[in-house]
Enzyme design. Structure first.
Site, PDB file in Angstrom:
ATOM      1  N   ARG A 114       0.881  -1.180   0.000  1.00 49.78           N
ATOM      2  CA  ARG A 114       0.000   0.000   0.000  1.00 49.78           C
ATOM      3  C   ARG A 114       0.906   1.214   0.000  1.00 49.78           C
ATOM      4  NH1 ARG A 114      -5.237   1.550   3.570  1.00 49.78           N
ATOM      5  NH2 ARG A 114      -6.084   0.157   2.002  1.00 49.78           N
ATOM      6  N   HIS A 141      -7.523   0.865  -6.268  1.00 48.68           N
ATOM      7  CA  HIS A 141      -7.713   0.028  -5.074  1.00 48.68           C
ATOM      8  C   HIS A 141      -8.443  -1.250  -5.522  1.00 48.68           C
ATOM      9  CE1 HIS A 141      -7.890  -1.184  -1.059  1.00 48.68           C
ATOM     10  NE2 HIS A 141      -8.733  -0.320  -0.540  1.00 48.68           N
ATOM     11  N   GLN A 144     -10.323  -3.778  -3.034  1.00 48.78           N
ATOM     12  CA  GLN A 144     -11.622  -3.303  -2.559  1.00 48.78           C
ATOM     13  C   GLN A 144     -12.686  -3.514  -3.643  1.00 48.78           C
ATOM     14  OE1 GLN A 144     -12.462  -1.836   0.620  1.00 48.78           O
ATOM     15  NE2 GLN A 144     -14.462  -2.372  -0.203  1.00 48.78           N
ATOM     16  N   ASP A 236     -17.185   7.357  -1.144  1.00 48.63           N
ATOM     17  CA  ASP A 236     -15.886   7.218  -0.484  1.00 48.63           C
ATOM     18  C   ASP A 236     -15.546   8.589   0.106  1.00 48.63           C
ATOM     19  OD1 ASP A 236     -13.324   6.409   0.285  1.00 48.63           O
ATOM     20  OD2 ASP A 236     -12.466   6.538  -1.728  1.00 48.63           O
ATOM     21  N   CYS A 276     -16.456   1.992   0.960  1.00 51.77           N
ATOM     22  CA  CYS A 276     -15.292   1.128   1.211  1.00 51.77           C
ATOM     23  C   CYS A 276     -14.804   1.234   2.646  1.00 51.77           C
ATOM     24  CB  CYS A 276     -14.175   1.473   0.235  1.00 51.77           C
ATOM     25  SG  CYS A 276     -13.680   3.203   0.317  1.00 51.77           S
ATOM     26  N   ARG A 304     -13.618  -8.439   1.916  1.00 50.85           N
ATOM     27  CA  ARG A 304     -12.195  -8.196   1.626  1.00 50.85           C
ATOM     28  C   ARG A 304     -11.393  -9.453   1.960  1.00 50.85           C
ATOM     29  NH1 ARG A 304     -10.106  -3.071   1.699  1.00 50.85           N
ATOM     30  NH2 ARG A 304      -8.200  -4.145   1.090  1.00 50.85           N
TER      31      ARG A 304
HETATM   32  N1  NVA Z   1      -9.923   6.915  -1.348  1.00 56.50           N
HETATM   33  C1  NVA Z   1      -9.532   6.454  -0.031  1.00 56.50           C
HETATM   34  C2  NVA Z   1      -9.789   4.993   0.092  1.00 56.50           C
HETATM   35  C3  NVA Z   1      -9.502   4.423   1.466  1.00 56.50           C
HETATM   36  C4  NVA Z   1      -9.737   2.959   1.553  1.00 56.50           C
HETATM   37  C5  NVA Z   1      -8.076   6.791   0.235  1.00 56.50           C
HETATM   38  O1  NVA Z   1      -7.253   6.577  -0.660  1.00 56.50           O
HETATM   39  O2  NVA Z   1      -7.772   7.269   1.324  1.00 56.50           O
HETATM   40  N1   CP Z   2     -11.243   0.060   2.618  1.00 54.88           N
HETATM   41  C1   CP Z   2      -9.960  -0.029   3.025  1.00 54.88           C
HETATM   42  O1   CP Z   2      -9.031  -0.309   2.249  1.00 54.88           O
HETATM   43  O2   CP Z   2      -9.777   0.178   4.344  1.00 54.88           O
HETATM   44  P1   CP Z   2      -8.379   0.386   5.099  1.00 54.88           P
HETATM   45  O3   CP Z   2      -7.804   1.703   4.629  1.00 54.88           O
HETATM   46  O4   CP Z   2      -8.746   0.392   6.542  1.00 54.88           O
HETATM   47  O5   CP Z   2      -7.463  -0.746   4.740  1.00 54.88           O
END
Ligand code: NVA
Ligand code: CP
Length: 318
Positions: A114, A141, A144, A236, A276, A304
């Site tokens: 990540r 992502h 997800q 989101d 998400c 997930r």
């Molecule tokens: N768009 C959000 C998704 C989190 C799971 C982010 O990147 O923070």
């Molecule tokens: N939806 C998701 O990826 O959650 P986290 O950021 O908690 O991993």
């Protein structure tokens, strides 16, 4: 060799960076295995498909769901996950992502990462000899979106022709849902403020995939047009990780895009609500909607685990 086994062979050693790298039939195969693994878990049937395997998990951003679901998923498959914060790795002190990938390949059987820049994940995958799984970048992502396909299929009985309206920022989540929907023949309608639409690069990829599957992709600057007769409403955060400083400015720009009971009235009567997570009640979604009867957000979070276990099993088993 059965077709099913033949299909499983086609996954071994591959990366999972974007759903765009997978064919519709392959995505169904992952979803079928995910459903099977969910069933096995719920019936206490052991499924050690990755016995003795190790997964390195690099996190350069925070996570609740991704970390726990990968970590627990690996244990349930008989393997061993290693949580590697970039603060502790030499990556945080300037070691290149390429060297990191080569070193990881000498110890591990798979990598989940990540991070911010999607190109870094591509670079890691090119350098590593083992599968690399994208656990979120600024661009995409896919884990997800895969869990979301699983959830929609469970609730709606299928994916073809299902209309999903995504409201808010044209971010990594919007991108991955566009690609996922385009691959699976869904109808994806985005409602984003002007200047916050999905990227041209992803829109182009989604439109190309849509031509093959018969999917429909629309982008509006009007939330009400996007949700018209939708079977699924998805939102989101308005400020993603790394955009914290823009949160205040964005709250003003996005305020008409909040998923609340008035907006939901424009969708199909049995529309389900997705997010998400993490969610900000009173911002991108109202408390009554996310905590109401149409919301499936915690089912998404659960899926997930099952979806990623299927991905890991297919990519990392011998
Ligand atoms: N768009 C959000 C998704 C989190 C799971 C982010 O990147 O923070
Ligand atoms: N939806 C998701 O990826 O959650 P986290 O950021 O908690 O991993």
């Amino acid at each position: 060799m059965t077709d099913k086994a033949g299909m499983a062979d086609s996954f071994r050693g591959r990366d999972f960076l974007s759903l765009n790298d997978y064919k519709e039939g392959e995505i169904y195969h992952i979803l079928d295995l995910a459903a099977e693994l969910k069933d096995q878990l719920n019936n206490n049937i052991p499924h050690p498909l990755l016995k003795g395997k190790t997964l390195g998990m690099i996190f350069q951003k925070s996570s609740t769901r991704t970390r726990i679901s990968f970590e627990v998923g690996m244990y349930q498959l008989g393997g061993y996950p290693l949580f590697l914060s970039s603060r502790d790795l030499q990556l945080g002190r300037g070691e290149t992502i390429g060297d990191t990938g080569k070193v990881f390949s000498r110890y591990l059987d798979g990598i989940m990462i990540r991070t911010y820049d999607h190109d870094e994940v591509v670079e890691l995958a090119e350098a590593a000899d083992i599968p690399v799984i994208n656990g979120l970048t600024d661009l995409l992502h896919p884990c997800q979106a895969l869990a979301d396909l699983m959830t929609i299929r469970e609730y709606k009985g299928g994916l073809k022709g299902v209309k999903l309206a995504y409201l808010g920022d044209g971010n990594n989540m919007a991108h991955s849902l566009m690609i996922a929907g385009a691959k699976m023949g869904m109808h994806i309608a985005l409602g984003c403020p002007q200047g916050y639409e999905p990227s041209d690069e992803i829109s182009e990829k989604a439109r190309t995939a849509a031509k093959l599957s018969g999917a429909e992709i629309q982008v509006y600057n009007d939330p009400h047009l996007a949700v018209e007769d939708a079977h699924v409403i998805y939102t989101d955060v308005w400020a993603s990780m790394g955009q914290e400083e823009e949160a205040k400015e964005r709250a003003e720009i996005f305020k008409n895009y909040q998923v609340n009971s008035t907006l939901v009235k424009g969708a199909a009567g049995d529309a389900m609500i997705m997010h998400c997570l993490p969610a900000h009640r009173g911002w991108e979604i109202s408390g009554d909607v996310i905590d109401g009867p149409k919301s499936v957000v915690f089912h998404q979070a659960e899926n997930r685990l099952h979806a990623q276990k299927a991905v890991m099993a297919l990519l990392m088993s011998d």
